[in-house]
Design a protein around this motif. Structure first.
Motif, mmCIF file in Angstrom:
data_model
loop_
_atom_site.group_PDB
_atom_site.id
_atom_site.type_symbol
_atom_site.label_atom_id
_atom_site.label_comp_id
_atom_site.label_asym_id
_atom_site.label_seq_id
_atom_site.Cartn_x
_atom_site.Cartn_y
_atom_site.Cartn_z
ATOM 1 N N SER A 17 5.303 102.981 20.487
ATOM 2 C CA SER A 17 3.891 102.654 20.687
ATOM 3 C C SER A 17 3.733 101.175 21.012
ATOM 4 C CB SER A 17 3.092 102.960 19.412
ATOM 5 O OG SER A 17 3.182 104.322 19.069
ATOM 6 N N LEU A 18 2.694 100.844 21.748
ATOM 7 C CA LEU A 18 2.379 99.450 22.040
ATOM 8 C C LEU A 18 1.663 98.782 20.872
ATOM 9 C CD1 LEU A 18 0.908 99.828 25.648
ATOM 10 C CD2 LEU A 18 3.150 98.892 25.024
ATOM 11 N N TYR A 19 0.772 99.525 20.249
ATOM 12 C CA TYR A 19 -0.122 98.944 19.253
ATOM 13 C C TYR A 19 -0.717 100.079 18.442
ATOM 14 C CZ TYR A 19 -4.407 96.624 17.534
ATOM 15 O OH TYR A 19 -5.425 96.134 16.750
ATOM 16 N N GLY A 20 -1.089 99.791 17.217
ATOM 17 C CA GLY A 20 -1.735 100.801 16.408
ATOM 18 C C GLY A 20 -2.568 100.197 15.301
ATOM 19 N N VAL A 21 -3.430 101.028 14.749
ATOM 20 C CA VAL A 21 -4.215 100.655 13.574
ATOM 21 C C VAL A 21 -4.194 101.819 12.598
ATOM 22 C CG1 VAL A 21 -5.731 98.999 14.726
ATOM 23 C CG2 VAL A 21 -6.404 101.383 14.613
ATOM 24 N N VAL A 22 -4.229 101.468 11.324
ATOM 25 C CA VAL A 22 -4.285 102.455 10.255
ATOM 26 C C VAL A 22 -5.380 102.034 9.289
ATOM 27 C CG1 VAL A 22 -3.034 103.554 8.352
ATOM 28 C CG2 VAL A 22 -1.812 102.916 10.437
ATOM 29 N N ALA A 23 -6.260 102.960 8.961
ATOM 30 C CA ALA A 23 -7.302 102.713 7.967
ATOM 31 C C ALA A 23 -6.894 103.398 6.669
ATOM 32 C CB ALA A 23 -8.639 103.262 8.453
ATOM 33 N N THR A 24 -7.040 102.677 5.574
ATOM 34 C CA THR A 24 -6.681 103.232 4.269
ATOM 35 C C THR A 24 -7.807 103.020 3.264
ATOM 36 O OG1 THR A 24 -5.604 101.169 3.585
ATOM 37 C CG2 THR A 24 -4.195 102.844 4.602
ATOM 38 N N ASP A 47 2.364 101.189 29.640
ATOM 39 C CA ASP A 47 3.253 100.126 30.101
ATOM 40 C C ASP A 47 2.850 98.750 29.590
ATOM 41 O OD1 ASP A 47 1.177 99.228 31.787
ATOM 42 O OD2 ASP A 47 2.034 100.151 33.571
ATOM 43 N N GLY A 48 1.688 98.644 28.986
ATOM 44 C CA GLY A 48 1.267 97.393 28.380
ATOM 45 C C GLY A 48 0.658 96.384 29.323
ATOM 46 N N TYR A 49 0.460 96.742 30.598
ATOM 47 C CA TYR A 49 -0.095 95.807 31.570
ATOM 48 C C TYR A 49 -1.223 96.423 32.395
ATOM 49 C CZ TYR A 49 3.865 92.964 30.362
ATOM 50 O OH TYR A 49 4.767 92.229 29.668
ATOM 51 N N MET A 50 -0.942 97.569 32.966
ATOM 52 C CA MET A 50 -1.912 98.178 33.869
ATOM 53 C C MET A 50 -2.348 99.569 33.398
ATOM 54 S SD MET A 50 -1.446 98.579 37.953
ATOM 55 C CE MET A 50 -2.664 99.337 38.993
ATOM 56 N N PHE A 51 -1.441 100.287 32.773
ATOM 57 C CA PHE A 51 -1.729 101.654 32.358
ATOM 58 C C PHE A 51 -1.615 101.773 30.843
ATOM 59 C CE2 PHE A 51 -0.327 102.001 36.742
ATOM 60 C CZ PHE A 51 -1.365 102.742 37.282
ATOM 61 N N PHE A 52 -2.695 102.231 30.244
ATOM 62 C CA PHE A 52 -2.763 102.403 28.798
ATOM 63 C C PHE A 52 -3.278 103.802 28.502
ATOM 64 C CE2 PHE A 52 -3.327 97.959 29.731
ATOM 65 C CZ PHE A 52 -2.579 97.303 28.757
ATOM 66 N N TYR A 53 -2.841 104.318 27.389
ATOM 67 C CA TYR A 53 -3.293 105.636 26.962
ATOM 68 C C TYR A 53 -3.635 105.546 25.487
ATOM 69 C CZ TYR A 53 -3.672 110.666 26.789
ATOM 70 O OH TYR A 53 -4.142 111.922 26.653
ATOM 71 N N GLY A 107 -14.233 105.774 13.078
ATOM 72 C CA GLY A 107 -13.662 106.080 14.386
ATOM 73 C C GLY A 107 -14.069 105.044 15.423
ATOM 74 N N THR A 108 -15.313 104.611 15.367
ATOM 75 C CA THR A 108 -15.790 103.568 16.277
ATOM 76 C C THR A 108 -15.016 102.276 16.061
ATOM 77 O OG1 THR A 108 -18.000 104.524 16.425
ATOM 78 C CG2 THR A 108 -17.812 102.157 16.887
ATOM 79 N N GLU A 109 -14.809 101.913 14.812
ATOM 80 C CA GLU A 109 -14.076 100.685 14.521
ATOM 81 C C GLU A 109 -12.625 100.785 15.001
ATOM 82 O OE1 GLU A 109 -13.697 97.444 10.944
ATOM 83 O OE2 GLU A 109 -14.961 99.206 10.666
ATOM 84 N N ILE A 110 -11.993 101.922 14.781
ATOM 85 C CA ILE A 110 -10.614 102.123 15.249
ATOM 86 C C ILE A 110 -10.560 101.988 16.771
ATOM 87 C CG2 ILE A 110 -8.815 103.888 15.560
ATOM 88 C CD1 ILE A 110 -9.504 104.809 12.661
ATOM 89 N N LEU A 111 -11.480 102.652 17.469
ATOM 90 C CA LEU A 111 -11.476 102.583 18.930
ATOM 91 C C LEU A 111 -11.755 101.166 19.416
ATOM 92 C CD1 LEU A 111 -10.819 104.497 21.199
ATOM 93 C CD2 LEU A 111 -13.240 104.927 21.469
ATOM 94 N N ASN A 112 -12.617 100.433 18.736
ATOM 95 C CA ASN A 112 -12.877 99.039 19.117
ATOM 96 C C ASN A 112 -11.606 98.199 19.017
ATOM 97 O OD1 ASN A 112 -15.590 99.195 19.874
ATOM 98 N ND2 ASN A 112 -16.302 98.914 17.780
ATOM 99 N N TYR A 113 -10.798 98.392 17.988
ATOM 100 C CA TYR A 113 -9.521 97.682 17.865
ATOM 101 C C TYR A 113 -8.608 98.019 19.044
ATOM 102 C CZ TYR A 113 -9.755 95.742 13.078
ATOM 103 O OH TYR A 113 -10.057 95.009 11.962
ATOM 104 N N LEU A 114 -8.502 99.319 19.360
ATOM 105 C CA LEU A 114 -7.612 99.745 20.439
ATOM 106 C C LEU A 114 -8.048 99.174 21.782
ATOM 107 C CD1 LEU A 114 -7.124 103.488 19.390
ATOM 108 C CD2 LEU A 114 -5.601 101.546 18.917
ATOM 109 N N PHE A 141 -6.113 100.732 33.648
ATOM 110 C CA PHE A 141 -6.482 102.140 33.645
ATOM 111 C C PHE A 141 -6.238 102.658 32.237
ATOM 112 C CE2 PHE A 141 -5.633 106.640 33.909
ATOM 113 C CZ PHE A 141 -6.669 107.089 34.716
ATOM 114 N N VAL A 142 -7.291 103.175 31.597
ATOM 115 C CA VAL A 142 -7.192 103.627 30.213
ATOM 116 C C VAL A 142 -7.547 105.108 30.165
ATOM 117 C CG1 VAL A 142 -7.957 103.262 27.837
ATOM 118 C CG2 VAL A 142 -7.935 101.336 29.453
ATOM 119 N N GLY A 143 -6.600 105.922 29.726
ATOM 120 C CA GLY A 143 -6.828 107.353 29.643
ATOM 121 C C GLY A 143 -6.776 107.852 28.213
ATOM 122 N N LEU A 144 -7.323 109.027 28.011
ATOM 123 C CA LEU A 144 -7.244 109.704 26.714
ATOM 124 C C LEU A 144 -7.639 111.154 26.892
ATOM 125 C CD1 LEU A 144 -10.374 110.246 25.599
ATOM 126 C CD2 LEU A 144 -10.224 107.850 25.012
#
Length: 138
Positions: free
Chosen positions: A39-46, A60-66, A82-89, A104-107
């Motif tokens: 993974s490039l990056y992540g967040v965990v809420a506890t 790829d960390g530059y142009m394409f993110f998922y 969920g909003t806060e998690i998505l804001n971090y991402l 380009f950001v997909g999901l």
């Protein structure tokens, strides 16, 4: 309820617990271990050190993110986590993309969760672009 959001990739156990809590079925933890490690990056809420939410970025960390594995324990849904998690991402992606370049950001949204992502300007671009995928499971 007070939660803590940490900028880190979920552990295999946290990933499994939340994956199953939101009804995505069972997961092969050996496969998820390798996926999480790439993974490039992540967040965990506890809450009290127990996982209640997660999300991660791959690509790829530059142009394409998922955006992958955005999951909030059902008992914690509707509270803004969920909003806060998505804001971090999304903040991570905005920092990583090349200055003046596109990202380009997909999901994939779980059924019934499309309107959540639409609040962040994610759109269904059909019929001009069609999201497609294939699953190799054997």
């Amino acid at each position: 309820m007070n939660y803590i959001i940490e900028e880190r990739i979920p552990s295999v156990l946290e990933h499994q617990v939340l994956w199953e809590a939101v009804g995505w079925g069972n997961i092969n933890t050996e496969m998820s271990r390798s996926s999480l490690n790439n993974s490039l990056y992540g967040v965990v809420a506890t809450v009290n050190e127990e996982p209640v939410g997660m999300g991660r970025n791959v690509g790829d960390g530059y142009m394409f993110f998922y955006i992958q594995d955005v999951a909030v324990r059902p008992s914690m849904q509707g509270l803004g986590l969920g909003t806060e998690i998505l804001n971090y991402l999304l903040a991570y992606i905005k920092k990583r993309r090349i200055e003046n370049g596109i990202a380009f950001v997909g999901l994939f949204a779980s059924e019934g969760k499309e309107t959540f992502y639409e609040k962040f300007d994610f759109k269904n671009h059909s019929p001009h672009m069609t999201g497609m995928f294939n699953v190799f499971d054997s």
